[in-house]
Design a protein around this motif. Structure first.
Motif, short mmCIF file in Angstrom:
data_model
loop_
_atom_site.label_atom_id
_atom_site.label_comp_id
_atom_site.label_asym_id
_atom_site.label_seq_id
_atom_site.Cartn_x
_atom_site.Cartn_y
_atom_site.Cartn_z
N MET A 1 0.84 -1.20 0.00
CA MET A 1 0.00 0.00 0.00
C MET A 1 0.88 1.25 0.00
N ARG A 2 0.66 2.12 -0.98
CA ARG A 2 1.43 3.36 -1.09
C ARG A 2 0.45 4.51 -1.27
N VAL A 26 -4.52 6.20 -3.09
CA VAL A 26 -3.92 5.03 -2.45
C VAL A 26 -3.79 3.92 -3.49
N VAL A 27 -2.58 3.42 -3.66
CA VAL A 27 -2.30 2.36 -4.62
C VAL A 27 -2.00 1.07 -3.86
N GLY A 28 -2.57 -0.05 -4.34
CA GLY A 28 -2.27 -1.35 -3.75
C GLY A 28 -3.08 -1.68 -2.51
N ALA A 29 -4.24 -1.10 -2.36
CA ALA A 29 -5.05 -1.34 -1.17
C ALA A 29 -6.46 -1.75 -1.58
N THR A 30 -7.19 -2.29 -0.62
CA THR A 30 -8.59 -2.66 -0.80
C THR A 30 -9.43 -1.90 0.22
N PRO A 31 -10.74 -1.79 0.00
CA PRO A 31 -11.58 -1.15 1.00
C PRO A 31 -11.47 -1.80 2.37
N GLU A 32 -11.36 -3.12 2.39
CA GLU A 32 -11.25 -3.82 3.67
C GLU A 32 -9.97 -3.43 4.40
N ALA A 33 -8.88 -3.29 3.65
CA ALA A 33 -7.62 -2.90 4.28
C ALA A 33 -7.71 -1.49 4.85
N MET A 34 -8.39 -0.60 4.16
CA MET A 34 -8.54 0.77 4.64
C MET A 34 -9.36 0.80 5.92
N LEU A 35 -10.40 0.00 5.96
CA LEU A 35 -11.24 -0.04 7.16
C LEU A 35 -10.47 -0.57 8.36
N LYS A 36 -9.63 -1.56 8.14
CA LYS A 36 -8.85 -2.13 9.23
C LYS A 36 -7.87 -1.11 9.81
N LEU A 37 -7.44 -0.17 8.96
CA LEU A 37 -6.50 0.87 9.41
C LEU A 37 -7.22 2.05 10.07
N ALA A 59 -8.49 8.39 -1.65
CA ALA A 59 -9.27 7.63 -2.63
C ALA A 59 -8.44 6.48 -3.18
N LEU A 60 -9.05 5.33 -3.30
CA LEU A 60 -8.34 4.21 -3.91
C LEU A 60 -8.09 4.51 -5.38
N ALA A 61 -6.92 4.13 -5.86
CA ALA A 61 -6.62 4.30 -7.29
C ALA A 61 -7.68 3.60 -8.10
N ARG A 62 -8.13 4.25 -9.17
CA ARG A 62 -9.25 3.69 -9.91
C ARG A 62 -9.13 3.99 -11.40
N THR A 63 -9.84 3.21 -12.17
CA THR A 63 -10.06 3.50 -13.58
C THR A 63 -11.56 3.73 -13.74
N GLU A 64 -11.95 4.28 -14.88
CA GLU A 64 -13.36 4.54 -15.10
C GLU A 64 -13.71 4.36 -16.56
N PHE A 76 -16.89 2.79 -12.30
CA PHE A 76 -15.55 2.91 -11.73
C PHE A 76 -15.04 1.52 -11.33
N HIS A 77 -13.75 1.35 -11.45
CA HIS A 77 -13.11 0.09 -11.08
C HIS A 77 -11.93 0.37 -10.16
N THR A 78 -11.93 -0.23 -9.00
CA THR A 78 -10.80 -0.12 -8.08
C THR A 78 -10.32 -1.53 -7.75
N ALA A 79 -9.00 -1.67 -7.67
CA ALA A 79 -8.40 -2.96 -7.32
C ALA A 79 -6.95 -2.70 -6.94
N PRO A 80 -6.35 -3.59 -6.16
CA PRO A 80 -4.95 -3.38 -5.75
C PRO A 80 -3.98 -3.29 -6.92
N ASP A 81 -4.36 -3.82 -8.10
CA ASP A 81 -3.43 -3.80 -9.23
C ASP A 81 -3.58 -2.56 -10.12
N VAL A 82 -4.50 -1.64 -9.78
CA VAL A 82 -4.61 -0.38 -10.53
C VAL A 82 -3.39 0.48 -10.19
N THR A 83 -2.67 0.91 -11.21
CA THR A 83 -1.43 1.65 -10.99
C THR A 83 -1.69 3.14 -10.81
N LEU A 84 -0.68 3.83 -10.31
CA LEU A 84 -0.78 5.28 -10.15
C LEU A 84 -0.99 5.96 -11.49
#
Length: 437
Positions: A1-2, A26-37, A59-64, A76-84
């Motif tokens: 996560m960066r 935020v790159v490399g994270a999921t909603p669940e990981a954000m909630l845990k933090l 905001a999680l890195a996303r494409t649209e 919108f699409h968010t996933a840990p593999d979406v790049t900066l």
């Protein structure tokens, strides 16, 4: 996560401007990981979270992907593999597509730093044309950064969007949001110029757009063109630090000049009355807040009378105060005077400028307002308690007398009305013999 700081915070820092808010991606994270933090979710359309301590947005890195006309039709699409870089490419302008890492290093894949140096607004990719709000944002940025110009290819893209009807899909709330924010920037005229250059002003504010090319008497308006006059008036309002209702009043005060018969040009007798209905039409369509609407309507109706204040009789001035509800809302009446002062000063030609010209009408009418409001209506009512039907008449006479006494030699003696109440009264071409609109 960066995590990276993106958008306006990076842009303004590179320009040496104060930074108010920080947006993060935020790159490399999921909603669940954000909630845990401990981050708190706030996004409805895509995952956006508030930092547990700073409350800044992450905001999680996303494409649209665009799925329908307008600005709402996106998936919108968010996933840990979406790049900066994939996240940045969806942004509007290159100067807003720069990311700063925690160590201060910059990611600038689209030449945003170069365009900052060149002072150019340039779209990042063709994804720009999928969101018509971006046209309004570019115009607003032009009002904030007036030294910037729109890249030719970006202006061509915005013009194509207008021609394809994308702007027509904008909802009133978004148009008003961007318009009002642009009016509050340092050079609102740049917003109008950018919107006109791409054809968008004719779609979102056709009543205003048609003022360009409408002539005015050169002896009173060295700029001649009514649209150029509007540009100068709103810039004058910005320089004076007026609030949003007054700036909107400045923007819309002369709409009636676009409705006067062309065969009468450059004169615009009665344009105040014609403008009232147009201002009401604009405010209803854009769902303008009541406070802004009421001042804009009042200014359109009365700006000619205000400019003629020095030749108005005390009785007429009290009529004006009553019509504007000045006794109950004196601050709003003063707002109108300040807007009309900008109208009188917002005119610049090749050899003449009115920007520093005195506007004694403001102090004149403020003095009259204070004097009329100082009349104790309760005391007058006591004196006429046996004839209650005459109380309103006597209160009014006391106010007229107070205004006459306060203005002294500046007040004409005859108390006959010179102007009639109501939107169709008209005061000629805004009393241009006394520096009017």
């Amino acid at each position: 996560m960066r995590t990276y700081v993106v958008g306006g915070a990076v842009r303004d820092a590179l320009l040496g401007l104060p930074v108010k808010d920080h947006d993060h991606v935020v790159v490399g994270a999921t909603p669940e990981a954000m909630l845990k933090l401990g981050y708190r979710p706030v996004g409805k359309d895509f995952p956006v979270f508030l930092h547990p301590k700073t409350n800044e947005e992450y905001a999680l890195a996303r494409t649209e992907r665009k799925t329908a006309p307008g600005y709402r039709g996106f998936v919108f699409h968010t996933a840990p593999d979406v790049t900066l870089e994939q996240d940045l490419v969806r942004r509007d302008l290159t100067i807003n597509a720069i990311a700063r890492a925690d160590d201060g290093s910059l990611t600038d894949p689209f030449g945003g730093q170069r365009d900052l140096q060149l002072r150019v607004f340039r779209h990042v990719s063709d994804a720009f044309e999928e969101d018509p709000v971006r046209i309004l944002r570019v115009a607003r940025f032009a009002a904030r950064f007036p030294e910037f110009t729109v890249a030719p290819e970006t202006n061509a893209l915005m013009r194509r969007m207008v021609e394809q009807g994308e702007v027509d899909a904008l909802v009133a709330e978004r148009v008003w949001q961007e318009l009002s924010r642009g009016l509050m920037e340092q050079r609102p005229s740049r917003m109008l110029q950018v919107l006109r250059d791409c054809g968008a002003l004719a779609r979102v504010l056709p009543e205003l757009d048609q003022l360009w090319g409408v002539p005015q008497p050169v002896q009173h308006h060295p700029e001649i063109d009514t649209g150029l006059h509007i540009e100068q008036v709103v810039d004058c309002a910005a320089d004076a630090g007026l609030d949003l209702p007054a700036r909107l009043a400045c923007l819309l005060h002369d709409l009636g000049k676009g409705a006067t018969p062309p065969e009468n040009w450059p004169a615009h007798h009665g344009h105040e009355g014609l403008g009232v209905k147009l201002v009401e039409q604009v405010c209803q369509r854009l769902r303008v807040p009541t406070e802004c609407r009421d001042l804009a309507v009042m200014t359109a109706r009365e700006h000619g009378n205000v400019c003629r204040a020095l030749i108005l009789r005390p009785n007429t001035i009290v009529n004006l105060l009553e019509r504007c509800d000045g006794f109950r809302k004196p601050a709003r009446f003063v707002q109108m005077l300040e807007a009309v002062q900008c109208d009188a000063r917002g005119r610049i030609g090749a050899t003449a400028s009115f920007r520093d010209q005195p506007f004694p009408q403001l102090a004149h009418l403020r003095c009259a307002l204070d004097a009329a409001r100082a009349v104790n209506a309760g005391e007058v009512a006591k004196r006429w308690g046996e004839q209650p039907q005459r109380i309103p008449e006597m209160v009014r006479k006391a106010r007229v007398a107070a205004v006459k006494a306060a203005l002294g030699a500046a007040a004409p003696d005859d108390d006959e009305d010179e102007i009639k109440p109501g939107p169709d009264s008209g005061a000629g071409d805004a009393g241009e013999s006394s520096g009017g609109a």
